[in-house]
Design a protein around this motif. Structure first.
Motif, PDB file in Angstrom:
ATOM      1  N   TRP A   6       0.826  -1.208   0.000  1.00 31.94           N
ATOM      2  CA  TRP A   6       0.000   0.000   0.000  1.00 31.94           C
ATOM      3  C   TRP A   6       0.865   1.265   0.000  1.00 31.94           C
ATOM      4  CZ3 TRP A   6      -4.454   0.363  -1.896  1.00 31.94           C
ATOM      5  CH2 TRP A   6      -5.380  -0.652  -1.790  1.00 31.94           C
ATOM      6  N   ALA A   7       1.984   1.222   0.713  1.00 28.33           N
ATOM      7  CA  ALA A   7       2.886   2.375   0.719  1.00 28.33           C
ATOM      8  C   ALA A   7       3.400   2.636  -0.691  1.00 28.33           C
ATOM      9  CB  ALA A   7       4.039   2.142   1.684  1.00 28.33           C
ATOM     10  N   ALA A   8       3.782   1.591  -1.398  1.00 24.71           N
ATOM     11  CA  ALA A   8       4.258   1.753  -2.778  1.00 24.71           C
ATOM     12  C   ALA A   8       3.130   2.263  -3.678  1.00 24.71           C
ATOM     13  CB  ALA A   8       4.807   0.432  -3.291  1.00 24.71           C
ATOM     14  N   ALA A   9       1.933   1.711  -3.503  1.00 26.96           N
ATOM     15  CA  ALA A   9       0.793   2.119  -4.331  1.00 26.96           C
ATOM     16  C   ALA A   9       0.430   3.585  -4.112  1.00 26.96           C
ATOM     17  CB  ALA A   9      -0.409   1.235  -4.029  1.00 26.96           C
ATOM     18  N   CYS A  10       0.685   4.102  -2.929  1.00 22.43           N
ATOM     19  CA  CYS A  10       0.348   5.495  -2.632  1.00 22.43           C
ATOM     20  C   CYS A  10       1.117   6.486  -3.517  1.00 22.43           C
ATOM     21  CB  CYS A  10       0.613   5.800  -1.155  1.00 22.43           C
ATOM     22  SG  CYS A  10      -0.643   5.116  -0.060  1.00 22.43           S
ATOM     23  N   PHE A  11       2.223   6.042  -4.096  1.00 18.14           N
ATOM     24  CA  PHE A  11       3.015   6.933  -4.942  1.00 18.14           C
ATOM     25  C   PHE A  11       2.508   7.005  -6.380  1.00 18.14           C
ATOM     26  CE2 PHE A  11       5.810   6.313  -1.349  1.00 18.14           C
ATOM     27  CZ  PHE A  11       6.298   7.593  -1.159  1.00 18.14           C
ATOM     28  N   VAL A  12       1.382   6.354  -6.666  1.00 18.79           N
ATOM     29  CA  VAL A  12       0.773   6.418  -7.994  1.00 18.79           C
ATOM     30  C   VAL A  12      -0.224   7.575  -7.996  1.00 18.79           C
ATOM     31  CG1 VAL A  12      -0.563   5.196  -9.744  1.00 18.79           C
ATOM     32  CG2 VAL A  12       1.055   3.943  -8.303  1.00 18.79           C
ATOM     33  N   ASN A  13       0.265   8.758  -8.249  1.00 16.32           N
ATOM     34  CA  ASN A  13      -0.524   9.990  -8.272  1.00 16.32           C
ATOM     35  C   ASN A  13      -1.747   9.940  -7.376  1.00 16.32           C
ATOM     36  OD1 ASN A  13       1.287  11.388  -9.779  1.00 16.32           O
ATOM     37  ND2 ASN A  13       0.367  10.848 -11.715  1.00 16.32           N
ATOM     38  N   TYR A  14      -2.868  10.478  -7.802  1.00 20.69           N
ATOM     39  CA  TYR A  14      -4.060  10.524  -6.967  1.00 20.69           C
ATOM     40  C   TYR A  14      -4.677   9.145  -6.768  1.00 20.69           C
ATOM     41  CZ  TYR A  14      -4.576  15.596  -6.890  1.00 20.69           C
ATOM     42  OH  TYR A  14      -4.401  16.921  -6.660  1.00 20.69           O
ATOM     43  N   LEU A  15      -4.494   8.273  -7.724  1.00 23.90           N
ATOM     44  CA  LEU A  15      -5.141   6.966  -7.695  1.00 23.90           C
ATOM     45  C   LEU A  15      -4.688   6.112  -6.515  1.00 23.90           C
ATOM     46  CD1 LEU A  15      -7.090   5.087  -9.144  1.00 23.90           C
ATOM     47  CD2 LEU A  15      -5.174   4.279 -10.513  1.00 23.90           C
ATOM     48  N   GLY A  16      -3.402   6.071  -6.238  1.00 19.12           N
ATOM     49  CA  GLY A  16      -2.881   5.226  -5.158  1.00 19.12           C
ATOM     50  C   GLY A  16      -3.411   5.599  -3.783  1.00 19.12           C
ATOM     51  N   PRO A  17      -3.246   6.868  -3.363  1.00 20.07           N
ATOM     52  CA  PRO A  17      -3.784   7.241  -2.046  1.00 20.07           C
ATOM     53  C   PRO A  17      -5.303   7.087  -1.950  1.00 20.07           C
ATOM     54  CG  PRO A  17      -2.219   8.880  -2.790  1.00 20.07           C
ATOM     55  CD  PRO A  17      -2.449   7.943  -3.940  1.00 20.07           C
ATOM     56  N   ALA A  18      -6.007   7.419  -3.018  1.00 20.42           N
ATOM     57  CA  ALA A  18      -7.468   7.277  -3.006  1.00 20.42           C
ATOM     58  C   ALA A  18      -7.856   5.806  -2.862  1.00 20.42           C
ATOM     59  CB  ALA A  18      -8.071   7.870  -4.274  1.00 20.42           C
ATOM     60  N   ALA A  19      -7.150   4.937  -3.572  1.00 17.68           N
ATOM     61  CA  ALA A  19      -7.427   3.499  -3.474  1.00 17.68           C
ATOM     62  C   ALA A  19      -7.147   2.999  -2.063  1.00 17.68           C
ATOM     63  CB  ALA A  19      -6.584   2.730  -4.490  1.00 17.68           C
ATOM     64  N   TYR A  20      -6.083   3.496  -1.445  1.00 21.93           N
ATOM     65  CA  TYR A  20      -5.787   3.089  -0.064  1.00 21.93           C
ATOM     66  C   TYR A  20      -6.931   3.461   0.870  1.00 21.93           C
ATOM     67  CZ  TYR A  20      -4.115   3.219   4.687  1.00 21.93           C
ATOM     68  OH  TYR A  20      -4.041   3.052   6.041  1.00 21.93           O
ATOM     69  N   PHE A  21      -7.412   4.704   0.765  1.00 25.91           N
ATOM     70  CA  PHE A  21      -8.500   5.142   1.655  1.00 25.91           C
ATOM     71  C   PHE A  21      -9.791   4.382   1.400  1.00 25.91           C
ATOM     72  CE2 PHE A  21      -5.898   9.106   2.234  1.00 25.91           C
ATOM     73  CZ  PHE A  21      -5.723   8.954   3.588  1.00 25.91           C
ATOM     74  N   VAL A  22     -10.031   3.974   0.159  1.00 20.48           N
ATOM     75  CA  VAL A  22     -11.282   3.261  -0.159  1.00 20.48           C
ATOM     76  C   VAL A  22     -11.161   1.765   0.114  1.00 20.48           C
ATOM     77  CG1 VAL A  22     -12.875   2.652  -2.030  1.00 20.48           C
ATOM     78  CG2 VAL A  22     -11.987   4.973  -1.858  1.00 20.48           C
ATOM     79  N   PHE A  23     -10.050   1.143  -0.306  1.00 20.99           N
ATOM     80  CA  PHE A  23      -9.922  -0.314  -0.245  1.00 20.99           C
ATOM     81  C   PHE A  23      -8.905  -0.831   0.764  1.00 20.99           C
ATOM     82  CE2 PHE A  23     -10.967   0.730  -4.736  1.00 20.99           C
ATOM     83  CZ  PHE A  23     -12.249   0.198  -4.768  1.00 20.99           C
ATOM     84  N   GLY A  24      -7.948  -0.022   1.162  1.00 17.64           N
ATOM     85  CA  GLY A  24      -6.847  -0.508   1.975  1.00 17.64           C
ATOM     86  C   GLY A  24      -7.103  -0.582   3.461  1.00 17.64           C
ATOM     87  N   ARG A  25      -8.052   0.205   3.937  1.00 19.10           N
ATOM     88  CA  ARG A  25      -8.301   0.226   5.386  1.00 19.10           C
ATOM     89  C   ARG A  25      -9.504  -0.634   5.730  1.00 19.10           C
ATOM     90  NH1 ARG A  25      -8.689   6.276   7.204  1.00 19.10           N
ATOM     91  NH2 ARG A  25     -10.505   6.160   5.874  1.00 19.10           N
TER      92      ARG A  25
END
Length: 75
Positions: free
Chosen positions: A54-73
């Motif tokens: 998830w930390a690595a995915a967060c570095f994919v522009n807006y998509l990574g952090p948004a995906a973490y907040f929606v699917f990662g938690r």
């Protein structure tokens, strides 16, 4: 002769274009910081999947952090 419509340098941009870029960048960095901070503080059992992934995915522009907040938690 045709005008070349390639990339513009920073100096060639209008004030409005520069402001738009800075606002976009600030939003991206704020979302990245929020996601990484939440990920760091959250126990592994409250994260769906690997914290490292998830930390690595967060570095994919807006998509990574948004995906973490929606699917990662976990709720």
């Amino acid at each position: 002769m045709k005008e070349h419509r390639g990339k513009k340098s920073w100096r060639q941009l209008t004030g409005r274009q520069k402001l738009s870029i800075l606002v976009y960048a600030a939003g991206q960095l704020a979302l990245l910081a929020a996601a990484l901070t939440d990920l760091k503080k959250r126990p592994p059992e409250q994260v769906n999947g690997s914290k490292g992934a998830w930390a690595a995915a967060c570095f994919v522009n807006y998509l990574g952090p948004a995906a973490y907040f929606v699917f990662g938690r976990k709720k």
